[in-house]
Design an enzyme around this catalytic site. Sequence first.
Site, PDB file in Angstrom:
ATOM      1  N   CYS A  86       2.522   9.360  -7.136  1.00 31.50           N
ATOM      2  CA  CYS A  86       1.716   8.550  -8.047  1.00 31.50           C
ATOM      3  C   CYS A  86       0.276   8.466  -7.547  1.00 31.50           C
ATOM      4  CB  CYS A  86       2.306   7.158  -8.178  1.00 31.50           C
ATOM      5  SG  CYS A  86       2.547   6.334  -6.596  1.00 31.50           S
TER       6      CYS A  86
ATOM      7  N   ASN B 160      10.796  10.232  -6.725  1.00 29.79           N
ATOM      8  CA  ASN B 160       9.927  10.927  -5.761  1.00 29.79           C
ATOM      9  C   ASN B 160       9.949  10.314  -4.350  1.00 29.79           C
ATOM     10  OD1 ASN B 160       8.456   8.719  -6.655  1.00 29.79           O
ATOM     11  ND2 ASN B 160       6.503   9.795  -6.653  1.00 29.79           N
TER      12      ASN B 160
ATOM     13  N   GLU C 175       4.872  -0.691 -11.168  1.00 28.28           N
ATOM     14  CA  GLU C 175       4.133   0.319 -10.393  1.00 28.28           C
ATOM     15  C   GLU C 175       4.256   1.627 -11.152  1.00 28.28           C
ATOM     16  OE1 GLU C 175       2.367  -0.277  -7.845  1.00 28.28           O
ATOM     17  OE2 GLU C 175       3.071  -2.201  -7.086  1.00 28.28           O
TER      18      GLU C 175
END
Length: 489
Positions: free
Chosen positions: A286, A157, A252
Site C-alpha cells: 500500500c 500482502n 487502512e
Amino acid sequence: MATIVSGGDAYIGGSWTEGDGERIAVANPATGEQIGSVAASTELQVDAAVAEAARAFESWRRTSVLERAELCRRAHLICLERVDEISEMIAAEVGKTVASARSEMEGGTAEHFRRAAEDVLRHRGQVLPSTMDMVTSKKVIVVQQPVGVVAAISPWNFPVDIAAIPIVYGLALGCTAVWKPSEHAPLCAQLFVEVFEQAGFPDGVVNLVHGRGETGAALVANPGVDAVVFTGSVATGERVAREAGLRNRVLELGGNGPQIVLADADIERAADAAVRGCFYLAGQCCTAAERVLVHESIKGEFLETLLARTARLRVGDPFDPETDLGPLCTPEVLERTRLHLDDAVAKGARILAGGGHDGQFHEPTVLDGVTSEMLIAQEETFGPVAPIIGFRSNAEAIAIANETVYGLTAAVFTESLVDAWEFADELRHGTVHVNESTNYWDQLAPFGGMKKSGAGRELSTWMVDALTETKQISFDLARSGRGSGPDME
Ligand code: NDP
C-alpha cells in the site's frame, strides 16, 4: 514447509471447528500448485464466533493489565520460535520471498506483542479540574475502556502482520477479536492463531473465521461487533465503512504514493529508495512508490542510476535466498499491471526496462514519460513498475503529488531543509518521509491515510485510542450539599 496441525479451519470459543461453508483451495502463486484448503464460515458460524467473543469479553475486560501484558510477552516468545514455520507458509501462500516474510514476522508481528504490552502498562488516564463551577471539589476523571469485540479483516500482502496489530493491541487492552483473513492466505492465519492458543489466552478471546468477501461482510454486519479494523482496497473499504456505521472503525486502504526527487537530491540515495519503493514485494505494498516524480534537470542521471540498480534485481522462486521479487500474488494483480502498462504505452509512455512477464512473474519495469491522464498515474497498480514523471518546479510537483484520490505515503528527496519543510507541509498524505523510501515503516508512529486512503490511525497509542471508548467520570467531593435546593441553571 510448515503443515497445518490444527484440527479444523475456524477457531471459535477456543476450539478448532470445521468451517460450515464452501471449501476454498489455496494455491502457491509461484507454482500454481494447491497447497491446502480451508472451509469458509457461513453467516451462522460468523455469528457464533462473535457471540463467543462477546461472552469472553465480559471476563477478559476484567482481567488485570499485568495478566494481559504477561500473556502478550509469552506470545511474543512463542511467535519468535515459530517465525520460520509461519514465514515459509506466508511465502508459499502469497509468493513473497521468505526473507520478506521473515521480516514481516520478526520486525512486525512478533514485536506487536511486546509493544502492546509496553503501551498498555504505560497508558495513563487524566484528572481534569472543574471548569464550570468555582470550586475545587469537582474532579473529572477521563478513562479509556476497551471497546468490546473487534472485527479484524485483513488483505493478503502482509497477511499476518496487518491483522496482528488490532488483534494484539485489542487483547492487550481487554478487547476480544474475530479475525477474517484473506482468502489467499488462510493457512498462515491458522498457524498464527495457534500462537495465542499456545500462549494460554482464554477461550473466545481470539476467534478465526475464513471465507471470501461475504464472510467479511457478515462479520461487519453483525451487531455484536463493536469496532472494525479493516485493511484492503478502497472499493471494499467504502462498503465496510457504510456497514460499520457509527461503530469505532479504522480503515487502512490503498495508495498511489509519490516519491519526489528534487534537483539537489542525492541521486544514488533516491535511486535506492525508488528500487525499494517500487519493487519491494514486487510492488504489492500500500505504501509503494506508485509514481516517481523527478526534476527534469536531473532526470537523465537519475534514470541511469535507477536502470543500473533495476538490472541487478532477480525475479524467481520466493524460497531462493537470491530472489528479490517473487510472483504477483493473484491473476487480478497481474491483469491490472498489464492494463496500466498498456494504457500508458498507448498514451505515449516508454518502457525503459522490463515490461514482460512469465505467468505470475513480472519483470521490474521502468516506465518513462508518464503523464496525469494515464491510469497508472491515477490508480493503484500494485505491481513492480516505476512510473517516471518529470516536473520543473516545487509547485508543479506538489500539484501532481496531490492530484489523485489517494493520500497514504509520500517521500521527498532533497538536501534543502526549506524545500523538505514545504513538501512535508503541502503533501496531503498521512505520512511524508524525507530522504527515505515510501516503504519505510516506523512501528510506533501513527499509520494511516488521508482522502480515500483511509480513516483513523493505527499502531501504538493511536491503536489504543481506536480500540477504546473514552469516558468521563465526574465526582463532586464537597463534604456537604449546597442546601439551597437543586441547581436548575
Ligand atoms: P480487498 O479489499 O480485496 O480485501 C481485503 C479483505 O477484505 C480480504 O480479507 C477480503 O476477503 C475482505 N473482503 C472482501 N469483500 C468484503 C466485504 N464486502 N466486507 C468485508 N470484507 C470483505 O484487498 P486485497 O486483499 O486485494 O488487498 C490489497 C489492497 O489492500 C490494496 O488496495 C492495498 O493498497 C491495500 N492495503 C492497504 C494497507 C494499508 O495499511 N493502508 C496495507 C496493505 C494493503 P477476500 O480476500 O476473501 O476477498
